[in-house]
Every structure is written in C-alpha cells, then in structure tokens.
Design a protein around this motif. Structure first.
Motif, PDB file in Angstrom:
ATOM      1  N   ILE A   2      28.952  64.311 -29.118  1.00 51.36           N
ATOM      2  CA  ILE A   2      29.926  64.395 -29.866  1.00 51.36           C
ATOM      3  C   ILE A   2      31.342  64.360 -29.043  1.00 51.36           C
ATOM      4  N   ARG A  37      29.206  71.794 -30.142  1.00 51.38           N
ATOM      5  CA  ARG A  37      27.929  71.478 -29.723  1.00 51.38           C
ATOM      6  C   ARG A  37      27.163  72.695 -28.998  1.00 51.38           C
ATOM      7  N   TRP A  64      32.534  66.781 -36.534  1.00 49.51           N
ATOM      8  CA  TRP A  64      31.438  67.741 -36.587  1.00 49.51           C
ATOM      9  C   TRP A  64      30.588  67.510 -37.583  1.00 49.51           C
ATOM     10  N   SER A  65      29.218  67.268 -37.383  1.00 50.73           N
ATOM     11  CA  SER A  65      28.183  67.249 -38.496  1.00 50.73           C
ATOM     12  C   SER A  65      27.951  68.462 -39.476  1.00 50.73           C
ATOM     13  N   VAL A  94      35.776  59.401 -41.337  1.00 53.79           N
ATOM     14  CA  VAL A  94      34.929  60.345 -41.565  1.00 53.79           C
ATOM     15  C   VAL A  94      35.163  60.863 -43.209  1.00 53.79           C
ATOM     16  N   LYS A  96      34.092  63.920 -44.242  1.00 51.52           N
ATOM     17  CA  LYS A  96      33.852  65.473 -44.418  1.00 51.52           C
ATOM     18  C   LYS A  96      34.531  66.060 -45.633  1.00 51.52           C
ATOM     19  N   GLN A 110      28.912  71.784 -46.483  1.00 47.75           N
ATOM     20  CA  GLN A 110      28.745  71.232 -45.202  1.00 47.75           C
ATOM     21  C   GLN A 110      30.188  70.828 -44.662  1.00 47.75           C
TER      22      GLN A 110
END
Length: 502
Positions: A2, A37, A64-65, A94, A96, A110
């Motif tokens: 990442i 991470r 970030w996942s 993204v 998110k 999430q």
C-alpha cells in the motif's frame, strides 16, 4: 504494498493540481500507509498549520482496504466531506464508504468513520463500547489532546447540583446550606484575578469530603456529587473554583493532574497515528509522550522548509528583562518603530500579561487610532491586533496573515494562574523539574503554533522579550523559531518593498 500505491496516487494527484504543495506530503503519506499495514502506532509533528498536511493521511485512509476511524475536530468535518475528499475522489478511483457518526455504524462496516475527539475520547475513557477496538485510528490535531482529555475527565458541581443534593438529603438541609454559605464566604474573600478561578484550599476540600461522607452513610448521592467526591478524594486531583461574580455563583471543578494513566489504556486498544503541528522540540517527543502515557512508537518530526517557511527574526539588544521597571518604556519604543514601517500591513502584538495588554491597547490606540483593536476579529487590512496567545491561536484562521508579529513576552504559563500553580505544585511534590517538564514545553509549543501563519508570508517576528538572550533556555526558544534569518537591525525601506506596502 500500500505504501507504493499511495505514493504513486498522491504524486499523480499533486502533479495534476499544478500548484505549490507541502514538501513532505509523499513522505508522510507513505508513513501513514505503513502504520496502517503494520499496525504500529506513530506520532507525527508536521511543523505546518491550517491542515497543509491533510492530504498526507487522507489518501492512505481512502486506499486502505479495511475499516478505519478518523478523529478530527468538529469544525473540520464539513471541509473534509465537501472539499478535501471529493477533490481526491475525482483523481483517485476509490469507492470506500464514508460516514460521520458518534458511534460505529454496524459490525460489517468497512469504510472510513469520521468522529470528534470529544466523542471518541469519551468512549475510550469510559469504555462504553461505541467504537470497536483494534481498528486503526488517526487523530488529527493532538496539540489540543491534553485539553480535550482533561475536559472529559473533569467533574463539576454547578449551582443546580446543590439543589439536587438538598432534595436527595432533605434531613440534612442545614448542613448543606451552612457548607454552601461557608464556601461562598471563603471564595469571595479571595482577591479578584484575571482568570476568575481559584484553587480549592485544603480546609475547604476537607469540609466537602466530610459532609459528603456523612451524607453517603444516609442515602446515595446524586450522580454529579458521587463522581465529584470520588475524584476529590484522590490525592493526585486538581480542584478549582470558577466564579461568576456578577451573578454571585460559583462552580466547583476537579480533574486528574496526571493524564497518562487514563490515556495509556486508550493507546493499548488499537494502533493509533497521532498527528499534531508542534508538540515537542525533540523528534522522539519524550516529554510529551510521558505526559500522555504513550509508549514506544514510531516518532517523526517534519521541519519547516528553509526556503518557503523561513521567518525574518528581529531581536533587538538593550531591552531590559520583562520584570524590571525599565522594560515597558524600552519595549514601547521598539514597538513604535516596528509599527511605523508597517502602515499598510496587518500587525499582531502578543502578550500574556493582562495589565500590559490593556495598557498597550490604550497607548497604541492613542497613537494609531481605530487601527488598533484589543482581542477583536473585525480589523482592517492594516489593523494592529493586541491580544494574548490563546486568542491569537483560536482566531488566527479567520484573521489576515500578519507581516509583523511582535512578541512582547514569551508565552510561559503564569504562576499567578491557579491551575498552572496547581500543576507546578504537583511537580514539586514529585521533586521534578517543573519548569523544564511543564512550563517551558508549553511555552515552546505555543510559540511554534503562533508563528506558523507568519511563515506563509515569510514575515517578521520581533522578539522583544530579552529572556531569550539572558536565560539558559534562550537557545531552545531559538530552535523553536527556526528556520529564520536574523535581522541585526530593522530596515523599514526593505520591509515596505518586500511586502509592496508603499
């Protein structure tokens, strides 16, 4: 990894913007991505103000996942949602989900949750479970973390709470009234001070404890009183009284002096990236980390750019120390000379000496008229603002950028302030260096944050407090001011030409 993806996306975004940007964006973004991470906490000092660094943590948060929490002051939320994040989404693909909320949406969420320091700290300190543990947290603006925490941990007894106590203990009305009258009499025997607050003396403290212990043996106390007495009985607590003299009422406050034990439990619950402007002179921030109970974490400190953020430091010799009778006259002479060469630009005169602040306002207003305002935000472009450090820090975002900032006295917390005196007394009891561990770090952090706007204009900071020359801590003050170019004398013509003020 990442880190590489964040670096590439942010670099492309900055290139597309085609405008000057903070030089440490890419470095900080990679470090925030790594913290996410690896799951290791970090402490970062940006050395810049007005959120110039904000892109550095927003890009890794969006990429970030997993789920993540962003803790930021309320006034930033709308800017994040309406300006910063939409601008990034136009260039970075993204999807998110993002929510602003006072609790975790659901167990399957999430996305990125944005909340306030007050809400998040209350949950962590009281362990109410509104936010899950082990989810990475970014805290923006930790320069005010100790203030936020002490506010959450402060117990108060306000005027209506006395009525609640009398209703809960109707058989003890005379005792409660006698204590309230006795406290009122003691409080109003204190001479007035500019802070309208006083430490609770030991006899008054014992009176409160004795009464409530007696009442507790009869009936449960109201919640506010139960919490207050529980805190009051702890020796490490700081207890003070704020007074509203026009209304004839007072409020009792008690809070822990040492915040480290309460906050240490907070840091152990999840990896946390703490981001502030200027909290410690040292990169490792050992003094600050000890105060907030933060253990071994990755620490970084970004220095201001020597080309774009260098101030002009004017430090005249021959000014007496601030505690001498000759100081004010000599300081005023220098101040008049400085203001006379800045007739069209914005100037700020800073002091924490309340009587001196009023005197400067009156004297300068007699000479410069309506240009001079004492702690007001409605000023002309050529205005002269006289204020204390707290006012300037609170209002600098809505005020013009000053070409001249004059420091009449360093922002060393005054021992005349009861709360400051209480903290110093605590350090003395522990036989610790209260000046090096408490007063000086507070002064240097305030100084760095206050001169940050001047760096944007590469303006002049006039240091009129000669303690920087004569005291051993002067070198630390100069370190806090760097980078700077020292002016051995103040060239008025050069100043006017530099800022196009002719």
């Amino acid at each position: 990894m990442i880190e590489a993806e964040v670096h590439q996306q942010l670099r492309n975004f900055l290139r597309q913007q085609g405008e000057p940007y903070w030089v440490h964006h890419l470095t900080m973004a990679r470090l925030v991505a790594r913290a996410l991470r690896v799951g290791r906490s970090a402490l970062m000092q940006t050395g810049t103000h007005q959120g110039h660094y904000r892109l550095s943590y927003l890009v890794p948060l969006l990429m970030w996942s997993g789920p993540v929490i962003l803790v930021a002051p309320q006034e930033l939320h709308q800017r994040l949602m309406r300006v910063e994040i939409p601008r990034l989404r136009q260039c970075i693909a993204v999807t998110k989900p993002i929510e602003i909320a006072a609790h975790w949406p659901n167990e399957n969420f999430q996305g990125l949750l944005i909340t306030t320091p007050e809400v998040w700290l209350r949950d962590r300190l009281d362990q109410t479970g509104k936010f899950p543990t082990e989810i990475p947290v970014i805290v923006d603006g930790i320069d005010d973390l100790e203030t936020w925490t002490r506010e959450q941990l402060t117990c108060r007894i306000q005027p209506p709470d006395w009525e609640s106590l009398m209703l809960a203990c109707p058989d003890q009305l005379d005792l409660i009234r006698d204590l309230r009258v006795s406290l009122t009499r003691e409080i109003y025997q204190h001479p007035e001070n500019p802070y309208n607050c006083y430490l609770l003396e030991a006899p008054e403290r014992q009176q409160l404890i004795h009464l409530t212990q007696r009442l507790q043996s009869i009936t449960p106390l109201p919640t506010a009183w139960a919490h207050f007495i529980d805190r009051l009985e702890r020796q490490e607590s700081l207890t003070w009284i704020t007074v509203n003299r026009p209304q004839g009422v007072f409020t009792l406050h008690t809070a822990p002096i040492d915040l480290a034990p309460a906050l240490a439990r907070t840091w152990s619950q999840q990896p946390t990236v703490l981001i502030g402007e200027a909290i410690d002179l040292d990169t490792d921030a050992n003094i600050y980390r000890e105060r907030i109970g933060l253990g071994d974490v990755t620490c970084l400190k970004f220095a201001p750019d020597r080309h774009d953020a260098m101030i002009q430091l004017y430090q005249p010799e021959g000014i007496p120390l601030p505690n001498t009778p000759q100081y004010q006259e000599k300081m005023l002479q220098e101040l008049r000379s400085l203001l006379s060469v800045n007739p069209s630009g914005f100037s700020v005169v800073l002091t924490n000496d309340t009587p001196l602040k009023s005197q400067l306002g009156a004297i300068l207003a007699a000479e410069y008229g309506s240009r001079v305002q004492v702690e007001q935000t409605c000023l002309d472009e050529n205005g002269i603002l006289v204020c204390d450090w707290e006012f300037w820090q609170r209002q600098q975002r809505v005020l013009p950028t000053p070409q001249l900032l004059a420091v009449t006295t360093l922002p060393i917390p005054s021992l005349e302030h009861p709360i400051v005196a209480g903290h110093v007394s605590y350090y003395k009891k522990l036989r610790q260096d209260w000046f090096r561990l408490y007063l000086l770090p507070a002064a240097l952090a305030t100084l760095q944050r206050s001169i940050a706007p001047v760096r944007d204009a590469q303006g002049v900071v006039a240091m009129l407090d000669s303690r920087v020359i004569f005291r051993s801590y002067g070198e630390q003050v100069l370190t806090a001011l760097s980078p700077f170019a020292r002016l051995s004398y103040f060239d008025g013509d050069l100043f006017l030409d530099r800022y196009n003020l002719r």
